[in-house]
Each structure stands twice: as C-alpha cells, then as structure tokens.
Design a protein around this motif. Structure first.
Motif, PDB file in Angstrom:
ATOM      1  N   TYR A   1     -11.790  37.015 -22.158  1.00  0.00           N
ATOM      2  CA  TYR A   1     -12.980  36.165 -22.218  1.00  0.00           C
ATOM      3  C   TYR A   1     -13.272  35.670 -20.816  1.00  0.00           C
ATOM      4  CZ  TYR A   1     -16.295  32.818 -24.227  1.00  0.00           C
ATOM      5  OH  TYR A   1     -17.431  32.121 -24.572  1.00  0.00           O
ATOM      6  N   ARG A   2     -14.450  36.066 -20.307  1.00  0.00           N
ATOM      7  CA  ARG A   2     -14.821  35.742 -18.927  1.00  0.00           C
ATOM      8  C   ARG A   2     -16.339  35.595 -18.864  1.00  0.00           C
ATOM      9  NH1 ARG A   2     -12.530  39.848 -14.669  1.00  0.00           N
ATOM     10  NH2 ARG A   2     -13.333  41.344 -16.165  1.00  0.00           N
ATOM     11  N   ASN A   3     -16.801  34.651 -18.073  1.00  0.00           N
ATOM     12  CA  ASN A   3     -18.249  34.410 -17.934  1.00  0.00           C
ATOM     13  C   ASN A   3     -18.927  34.190 -19.284  1.00  0.00           C
ATOM     14  OD1 ASN A   3     -18.019  34.741 -15.132  1.00  0.00           O
ATOM     15  ND2 ASN A   3     -18.352  36.952 -15.278  1.00  0.00           N
ATOM     16  N   ASN A   4     -18.218  33.479 -20.178  1.00  0.00           N
ATOM     17  CA  ASN A   4     -18.750  33.145 -21.514  1.00  0.00           C
ATOM     18  C   ASN A   4     -19.043  34.368 -22.377  1.00  0.00           C
ATOM     19  OD1 ASN A   4     -18.776  30.287 -20.974  1.00  0.00           O
ATOM     20  ND2 ASN A   4     -20.579  30.651 -19.703  1.00  0.00           N
TER      21      ASN A   4
ATOM     22  N   GLU B   1      -4.931  41.542 -15.336  1.00  0.00           N
ATOM     23  CA  GLU B   1      -5.894  40.649 -15.991  1.00  0.00           C
ATOM     24  C   GLU B   1      -5.379  40.039 -17.288  1.00  0.00           C
ATOM     25  OE1 GLU B   1     -10.155  42.149 -14.222  1.00  0.00           O
ATOM     26  OE2 GLU B   1      -9.761  42.497 -16.340  1.00  0.00           O
TER      27      GLU B   1
ATOM     28  N   GLY C   1      -4.151  35.334 -18.826  1.00  0.00           N
ATOM     29  CA  GLY C   1      -5.395  35.710 -18.162  1.00  0.00           C
ATOM     30  C   GLY C   1      -5.320  35.456 -16.665  1.00  0.00           C
TER      31      GLY C   1
ATOM     32  N   LYS D   1      -6.492  34.007 -13.657  1.00  0.00           N
ATOM     33  CA  LYS D   1      -7.402  32.899 -13.347  1.00  0.00           C
ATOM     34  C   LYS D   1      -8.304  33.207 -12.165  1.00  0.00           C
ATOM     35  CE  LYS D   1      -4.610  29.140 -15.278  1.00  0.00           C
ATOM     36  NZ  LYS D   1      -3.839  27.904 -14.997  1.00  0.00           N
TER      37      LYS D   1
ATOM     38  N   GLY E   1     -11.397  34.672 -13.147  1.00  0.00           N
ATOM     39  CA  GLY E   1     -12.211  33.906 -14.088  1.00  0.00           C
ATOM     40  C   GLY E   1     -11.929  34.179 -15.556  1.00  0.00           C
ATOM     41  N   ILE E   2     -10.756  34.748 -15.846  1.00  0.00           N
ATOM     42  CA  ILE E   2     -10.410  35.067 -17.237  1.00  0.00           C
ATOM     43  C   ILE E   2      -9.743  33.846 -17.876  1.00  0.00           C
ATOM     44  CG2 ILE E   2      -9.045  36.573 -18.747  1.00  0.00           C
ATOM     45  CD1 ILE E   2      -9.308  38.697 -16.437  1.00  0.00           C
ATOM     46  N   VAL E   3     -10.400  33.283 -18.882  1.00  0.00           N
ATOM     47  CA  VAL E   3      -9.901  32.044 -19.479  1.00  0.00           C
ATOM     48  C   VAL E   3      -9.159  32.276 -20.796  1.00  0.00           C
ATOM     49  CG1 VAL E   3     -11.604  30.587 -18.351  1.00  0.00           C
ATOM     50  CG2 VAL E   3     -12.166  31.588 -20.559  1.00  0.00           C
ATOM     51  N   LYS E   4      -9.347  33.445 -21.408  1.00  0.00           N
ATOM     52  CA  LYS E   4      -8.629  33.774 -22.646  1.00  0.00           C
ATOM     53  C   LYS E   4      -8.291  35.261 -22.667  1.00  0.00           C
ATOM     54  CE  LYS E   4     -11.373  30.619 -25.549  1.00  0.00           C
ATOM     55  NZ  LYS E   4     -12.332  30.616 -26.682  1.00  0.00           N
TER      56      LYS E   4
END
Length: 201
Positions: A87-90, A116, A161, A163, A166-169
């Motif tokens: 999950y990245r950039n919504n 990643e 993820g 970071k 920008g990987i939050v999940k």
C-alpha cells in the motif's frame, strides 16, 4: 495494439486508423506524443490514440521518443494461494522497482520484492507480461516499462514495508480482499489479475 497509461487514462498505440477520433488521434513523433500525454495528464482527454502503420515497429519507436525506466515486479503467491500486496500513495499495488545497471530483470524483480516487503525465499515461476505507464519527474515525462513475473514463496515471517519508498502496508490477500483492493489500485495492476481466480476485475 499497446496501452500506455497516463494518470490511469489510456494512450493507445495502434496500427488501425480511428474513424471517430474527435481530436484524440496523434502521430508517432515526439511533439505529438508529448501533446497527447499532456492532454491526458491534464484531463483534457479521457483516452488518446497514436497511429503508426507498422505494429511491430511502433513500440520501439515510441520508446525512443521518451526517457525509459525499466523495472521488474512480482505477482507473488504463497502456499495458501494468497497474493502479496503493498500500500503506497493511497493505492494498493504490487512490489516492483528499477533495474540497476548490469542487473538482469529477473534479479531486479526478486531484489525489489524483497526490499519492499521483507519477504524471502522467492522463486520465479514464469514471466507474466509487460506494462507501460508514463510519469513525470523533474518536469519531464518518462516511460516506465515494468516486466512482471509470477513468483512463489513459502515465507511466513514478518512483512516489512520499505519506508523510504513510501510503503505503509504489506499484506497477503485472498480472493475477496483482492477484489476489494483492486477497486483502489491501478489499471496495470488489474490487468495482471485477469483470468486469475476472479471473473470480474
């Protein structure tokens, strides 16, 4: 025919002239390509066509008109038949990244998935397909060419993820959750799932 996505809008490379083009038919020269991309990026067009009579040559010509970034990515499954998502950039996405100089695309794909997601023990099953999308960096449009591979792992450890990317999940997803995730994903990702367990993608 090839589809290159610009902000989720298709730029279609075709060797067939469109009868009802309505101002969205462009030729395969740099100025026309940039005009088409700009029109899609700014929402002036919902889709655009680039015409060239030779289907075998048009993709290579197109690649020479823009800076190209080559990447490798993984459609990773585990023994439970679940697929690995990030999950990245919504948006829900699949892990992928740029090929380093001197590196094979296969090695890059495995390395990027590991970096990643934290997943180990990856094995490539087969090549799936190539996707294309245009992005803007330093005020310049670039073409990202992603070579996707079907991968398998029996890894059951922690998912981490990256970071810095920008990987939050990072999540393993079964069919129901995949269907939901794909509603908040990208065209190029949905393309990879066509014919895979899900009839309505």
């Amino acid at each position: 025919m090839y589809k290159v996505f610009v902000n989720e809008s298709p730029l279609i490379l075709t060797n067939e002239r469109q009868d009802n083009s309505n101002g969205n038919l462009f030729f395969l020269d740099r100025d026309s390509i940039l005009m088409a991309i700009d029109s899609l990026a700014k929402g002036r067009l919902k889709e655009a066509y680039i015409y060239h009579p030779d289907e075998e040559k048009m993709l290579d010509i197109f690649k020479h008109k823009l800076p190209v970034v080559v990447a490798g990515g993984g459609f990773v499954t585990n023994p439970k038949g679940k697929v690995l998502f990030i999950y990245r950039n919504n948006k829900w996405d699949l892990p992928k990244g740029k090929v380093d100089k001197g590196e094979s695309i296969e090695k890059a794909a495995i390395r990027e998935v590991e970096e990643e997601t934290g997943v180990k023990g990856l094995e490539i099953d087969k090549f799936l397909r190539t996707t294309y999308h245009v992005f803007k960096r330093n005020s310049e449009y670039q073409l990202k060419v992603v070579h996707w591979f079907s991968m398998y792992t029996s890894y059951t450890g922690k998912l981490v993820g990256e970071k810095e990317e920008g990987i939050v999940k990072v999540k393993w997803k079964g069919p129901k959750k995949i269907k939901k995730a794909l509603k908040n994903s990208y065209h190029n990702i949905r393309i990879l799932f066509k014919g895979w367990l899900i009839s309505e993608v």
